[in-house]
Scaffold this active site. Structure first.
Site, mmCIF file in Angstrom:
data_model
loop_
_atom_site.group_PDB
_atom_site.id
_atom_site.type_symbol
_atom_site.label_atom_id
_atom_site.label_comp_id
_atom_site.label_asym_id
_atom_site.label_seq_id
_atom_site.Cartn_x
_atom_site.Cartn_y
_atom_site.Cartn_z
ATOM 1 C CG LEU A 203 -11.982 26.559 -20.828
ATOM 2 C CD1 LEU A 203 -11.632 28.041 -20.685
ATOM 3 C CD2 LEU A 203 -12.443 26.012 -19.495
ATOM 4 C CE LYS A 237 -5.074 34.641 -32.094
ATOM 5 N NZ LYS A 237 -3.804 35.252 -31.643
ATOM 6 C CD GLU A 275 -2.649 34.057 -28.053
ATOM 7 O OE1 GLU A 275 -2.565 34.569 -29.171
ATOM 8 O OE2 GLU A 275 -2.689 32.810 -27.884
ATOM 9 N NE ARG A 291 4.530 35.408 -32.803
ATOM 10 C CZ ARG A 291 3.234 35.492 -33.032
ATOM 11 N NH1 ARG A 291 2.700 36.659 -33.375
ATOM 12 N NH2 ARG A 291 2.438 34.458 -32.905
ATOM 13 N NE ARG A 337 -5.205 36.493 -38.361
ATOM 14 C CZ ARG A 337 -4.228 35.940 -37.666
ATOM 15 N NH1 ARG A 337 -3.529 34.942 -38.192
ATOM 16 N NH2 ARG A 337 -3.952 36.334 -36.451
HETATM 17 P P1 ADP Z 1 -1.284 27.943 -30.234
HETATM 18 O O1 ADP Z 1 -0.026 28.372 -29.558
HETATM 19 O O2 ADP Z 1 -1.120 26.697 -31.043
HETATM 20 O O3 ADP Z 1 -1.949 29.058 -30.953
HETATM 21 P P2 ADP Z 1 -3.049 28.344 -27.931
HETATM 22 O O4 ADP Z 1 -2.758 27.780 -26.596
HETATM 23 O O5 ADP Z 1 -2.793 29.815 -28.124
HETATM 24 O O6 ADP Z 1 -2.248 27.498 -29.041
HETATM 25 O O7 ADP Z 1 -4.548 28.051 -28.330
HETATM 26 C C1 ADP Z 1 -5.058 28.328 -29.612
HETATM 27 C C2 ADP Z 1 -6.561 28.204 -29.596
HETATM 28 O O8 ADP Z 1 -6.949 26.874 -29.215
HETATM 29 C C3 ADP Z 1 -7.257 29.105 -28.594
HETATM 30 O O9 ADP Z 1 -7.465 30.400 -29.091
HETATM 31 C C4 ADP Z 1 -8.557 28.361 -28.397
HETATM 32 O O10 ADP Z 1 -9.426 28.553 -29.486
HETATM 33 C C5 ADP Z 1 -8.122 26.914 -28.424
HETATM 34 N N1 ADP Z 1 -7.815 26.447 -27.050
HETATM 35 C C6 ADP Z 1 -6.615 26.481 -26.426
HETATM 36 N N2 ADP Z 1 -6.714 26.011 -25.159
HETATM 37 C C7 ADP Z 1 -8.007 25.664 -24.964
HETATM 38 C C8 ADP Z 1 -8.768 25.132 -23.874
HETATM 39 N N3 ADP Z 1 -8.180 24.818 -22.716
HETATM 40 N N4 ADP Z 1 -10.096 24.906 -24.058
HETATM 41 C C9 ADP Z 1 -10.706 25.191 -25.236
HETATM 42 N N5 ADP Z 1 -10.046 25.700 -26.310
HETATM 43 C C10 ADP Z 1 -8.730 25.941 -26.185
#
Ligand code: ADP
Length: 448
Positions: A203, A237, A275, A291, A337
């Site tokens: 995205l 984050k 999320e 968690r 943070r």
């Molecule tokens: P992790 O488990 O490593 O934290 P996440 O799936 O929660 O991975 O994604 C972490 C971050 O990566 C998201 O908050 C976003 O910023 C980015 N991200 C994840 N998926 C997408 C996507 N499909 N398109 C754009 N950015 C993404």
């Protein structure tokens, strides 16, 4: 209710849990590595047990040592905190086999959500919209190309076992696909012991918006609003706020109701965070963390609910202390943070803290295990403090945050306080219009 809880964690998280226990009249057992013998969580706990040498795999991830510590001290429950063993379903199962309570969700939910491909499938079945992408693991390049063609470039290759932003690679067009898949697989194998990957549409300008959920063992599930965690560096984050400047009440209620229905349908218990990415008025599920989250304090600040106390209460079989209708959201909260890192190059900066002064005053909370004379060990995560501020609205919160950052004194090690001072003066943050790419690409001006 439990009489004694072993806290299988360290740093500010261990302290956070200790504080909840103390207020509930529950005794605490700290466990620690030899590097943490003088740590604050050890000093404050009722009892402490050394569980191994500094490397986490020999101490904070050492299940037999932690279980022995629980048995020796007569603890009746174990709180895993954040990170370390908090999303390890085997750990949760072993604890139960030893007649103790794991303070967290059921092992099957931890396992399910720990596999991000299975989590996507489950979320879709439960009626949550997902980012368009592959329905299963992508095992060959041909398959990857077919999926990517189907959803359109750019695409993101993600590790099924991923976490902490690792194992994620972008393919901007078909020419980058093979390299991105290979790199994601290699990184995932090295970091998580599994090279399984899947594909999502990348995205271009979403926000990261997550919902705080909690359920009890009597079938009640409640959501405690959202947190906007779009300010990220390398998918990690940096600063979180609630409510999100991007959502209106209608959208908030709509996604909250869907999330509650989904969690109720699967019988979810304990704390959990769903999320989403949010773009052009649409939510897309990306993962669920089973968690407590690092950013949970901002939810506590606007709801007045102690999430750790509630988590402990429901783990002991009690009903949630409130219903959805009883929840009220008040004002605005932001968390910074604070990491022991160089604020420009982001290299770790462990070492002796020679002077420490935490900010205070109305609406200011600091969760930290630092003190003057403490030596920040090199072996662990660099997060050393969470500065959490509350104000009656976003502007008041922002003014208070700047004031609090200016008061923070942590001497002799580099921290990210100056980064936050700059960030809270940046027009892109002040106007609230940032997306997940803004911090890295606009504010820090790099491609990451
Ligand atoms: P992790 O488990 O490593 O934290 P996440 O799936 O929660 O991975 O994604 C972490 C971050 O990566 C998201 O908050 C976003 O910023 C980015 N991200 C994840 N998926 C997408 C996507 N499909 N398109 C754009 N950015 C993404």
């Amino acid at each position: 209710m439990f009489e004694k809880i072993l806290i299988a964690n360290r740093g500010d998280v261990a302290l956070r849990i200790h504080r909840a226990c103390r207020e509930m009249g529950i005794k605490t057992v700290a466990v620690h590595s030899t590097a943490d013998a003088g740590a604050m969580h050890v000093r404050l706990a009722d009892e402490s047990v050394c569980i191994g040498p500094p490397p986490a795999r020999d101490s904070y991830l050492n299940i037999p040592a932690i279980l022995s510590a629980a048995t020796i001290t007569g603890a009746d429950a174990i709180h895993p905190g954040v990170g370390f063993l908090s999303e390890n379903a085997d750990f949760a199962e072993i604890i139960a086999e030893h007649g103790l309570t794991f303070i967290g969700p059921k092992p099957e939910h931890i396992r399910l959500m720990g596999d991000k491909i299975a989590a996507r499938r489950t979320a879709a079945e439960l009626g949550l919209p997902c980012v368009p992408g592959s329905e299963a693991e992508v095992t060959s390049l041909d398959e990857a190309a077919a999926v990517a063609d189907g959803i359109g470039y750019p695409v993101l290759i993600k590790a099924a076992a991923g976490g902490g932003g690792r194992g994620m690679k972008i393919a901007r067009g078909p020419e980058n696909l093979a390299e991105a898949v290979t790199m994601a697989r290699t990184e995932a194998q090295a970091a998580f012991g599994s090279g399984a990957v899947y594909i999502e549409r990348y995205l271009s300008g979403p926000r990261h918006i997550e919902l705080q959920m909690i359920g009890d063992s009597h079938g009640t599930v409640v959501h405690l609003g959202e947190r906007d965690c779009s300010l990220q560096r390398r998918h990690q984050k940096v600063l979180e706020e609630t409510p999100s400047p991007a959502l209106n009440d209608h959208e908030r209620t709509r996604i909250g109701e869907r999330a509650v229905a989904a969690m109720r349908a699967c019988g979810y218990e304990s704390l959990g965070t769903i999320e989403f990415l949010y773009e052009n008025g649409e939510f897309y599920f990306i993962e669920m963390n089973t968690r407590l989250q690092v950013e949970h304090p901002i939810t506590e600040m606007v709801t007045g609910i102690d999430l750790v106390c509630e988590q402990i209460r429901v783990a002991s079989g009690n009903r949630l202390g409130f219903t959805q209708d009883q929840l009220t959201f008040s004002g605005h909260s932001i968390e910074c943070r604070i990491n022991a890192e160089d604020p420009h190059r982001f290299t770790p900066s462990p070492g002796l803290v020679t002077a420490y002064h935490a900010p205070g005053g109305l609406g200011v909370r600091v969760d930290s295990a630092l003190y003057a004379g403490y030596e920040v060990p090199a072996q662990y995560d660099s997060l050393v403090a969470k500065l959490v501020v509350h104000g009656s609205n976003r502007n008041e919160c922002l003014l208070r945050l700047r004031r609090a950052l200016d008061e923070f004194v942590i001497e002799n090690i580099a921290t990210t306080v100056p980064l936050h001072q700059k960030l809270t003066q940046a027009p892109g943050f002040i106007n609230g219009e940032y997306d997940i790419h803004w911090l890295e690409h606009v504010f820090l001006g790099s491609d990451g």
